[in-house]
Design a protein around this motif. Structure first.
Motif, short mmCIF file in Angstrom:
data_model
loop_
_atom_site.label_atom_id
_atom_site.label_comp_id
_atom_site.label_asym_id
_atom_site.label_seq_id
_atom_site.Cartn_x
_atom_site.Cartn_y
_atom_site.Cartn_z
N ARG A 47 16.15 -14.38 5.30
CA ARG A 47 15.31 -15.56 5.39
C ARG A 47 13.87 -15.12 5.67
N TYR A 48 12.95 -15.64 4.90
CA TYR A 48 11.54 -15.33 5.08
C TYR A 48 10.78 -16.63 5.22
N GLY A 49 10.05 -16.77 6.33
CA GLY A 49 9.28 -18.00 6.54
C GLY A 49 9.18 -18.35 8.00
N LYS A 50 9.35 -19.62 8.30
CA LYS A 50 9.24 -20.13 9.66
C LYS A 50 10.52 -19.84 10.43
N PRO A 51 10.42 -19.44 11.70
CA PRO A 51 11.62 -19.19 12.50
C PRO A 51 12.57 -20.39 12.48
N ASP A 59 10.40 -20.04 3.09
CA ASP A 59 9.56 -19.69 1.94
C ASP A 59 10.42 -19.01 0.88
N TYR A 60 11.35 -18.17 1.36
CA TYR A 60 12.26 -17.44 0.46
C TYR A 60 13.59 -17.29 1.17
N PHE A 61 14.66 -17.44 0.40
CA PHE A 61 16.01 -17.28 0.95
C PHE A 61 16.88 -16.55 -0.07
N ILE A 201 19.44 -11.79 8.44
CA ILE A 201 18.16 -11.18 8.80
C ILE A 201 17.03 -12.17 8.57
N PHE A 202 16.21 -12.34 9.61
CA PHE A 202 15.04 -13.21 9.49
C PHE A 202 13.77 -12.36 9.48
N MET A 203 12.88 -12.69 8.56
CA MET A 203 11.59 -12.01 8.46
C MET A 203 10.49 -13.07 8.53
N PRO A 204 9.67 -13.06 9.58
CA PRO A 204 8.62 -14.08 9.69
C PRO A 204 7.56 -13.91 8.61
N SER A 205 7.10 -15.02 8.07
CA SER A 205 6.02 -14.96 7.08
C SER A 205 4.72 -14.62 7.79
N ALA A 207 2.14 -16.21 8.44
CA ALA A 207 1.63 -17.22 9.37
C ALA A 207 2.25 -17.10 10.76
N TYR A 208 3.41 -16.42 10.85
CA TYR A 208 4.12 -16.32 12.13
C TYR A 208 4.22 -14.89 12.64
N GLN A 209 3.79 -13.92 11.84
CA GLN A 209 3.91 -12.53 12.26
C GLN A 209 3.00 -12.19 13.43
#
Length: 232
Positions: A47-51, A59-61, A201-205, A207-209
């Protein structure tokens, strides 16, 4: 009399025929929503985007799971064009096997196979995807397909029983043809991915990194304490 009987018989047959309803095509099953509660259990997810985002808000899954001799992939991205996953021996674009779900001008979502030649994606006619389905809703491209784990040795199609870095990308399309991805540095898996290991696995975009960095969090706490205490 024989002639009249024949006419009467034809009238009856034709009347019955015209009154009989024609068979209709079976209804098309709607696209089943992607289940995220299975992530890390019966399938692997990125998962990529907002927590806390899911398949409809990230944003992407991407998800993957083994089904017999196949691997089923589910992709979704916040775009009206295309969403893709690439299988790479490194973390860089070039020499990669790529599967993309492309939204065309007719409103359909098609699964296409590409091979990255440098920074350019070349479509490959040999497409390992099967059981393809896709949908474009709420300005998102979402798709699901299978491809075999093992394939005859070929440069453009990798064996998925081996571990690869996963490249994640999405972007606009023009008349059903993909164009440059939305962000300059698309996310990449931190380590090689094995289809035999299910992780969530979550990857922050971007805007959240900034706020996920421990140093930045410490700096924010220190600044807040300074403001609350005031200056001498």
């Amino acid at each position: 009399y024989s002639f009249l009987f024949l006419v009467f018989y034809l009238v009856v047959i034709c009347s019955d025929y015209t009154g009989y309803p024609f068979p209709t095509a079976p209804p098309v099953d709607p696209f089943a929503k992607i289940r995220v509660d299975d992530c890390g259990k019966t399938k692997g997810c990125f998962r990529y985007g907002k927590p806390g985002c899911n398949a409809e808000t990230c944003d992407y899954f991407l998800s993957y799971r083994r089904i017999g001799a196949d691997v089923e992939f589910e992709l979704s991205a916040d775009t009206d064009g295309w969403v893709a996953v690439g299988f790479s021996s490194d973390k860089k674009m070039g020499g990669d096997d790529v599967m993309a779900c492309v939204h065309d001008d007719n409103g359909r979502v098609r699964i296409q196979h590409f091979y990255n030649v440098g920074q350019w994606a070349k479509e490959i006619q040999r497409n390992p995807a099967r059981d393809e389905e896709g949908v474009f809703e709420n300005n998102r491209v979402t798709c699901r397909f299978k491809r075999p784990v093992y394939v005859p040795r070929e440069e453009t199609i990798v064996d998925l029983h081996l571990s690869w870095y996963y490249l994640f990308a999405w972007g606009p399309a023009i008349q059903g043809s993909i164009t440059r991805h939305d962000i300059d540095s698309p996310p990449v898996s931190e380590h090689v991915v094995s289809i035999y290991k299910y992780e969530d696995i979550f990857m922050p975009s971007a805007a959240y990194q900034t706020f996920s960095s421990p140093f930045c969090l410490l700096l924010i706490v220190a600044l807040t304490f300074y403001l609350l205490m005031g200056t001498p």
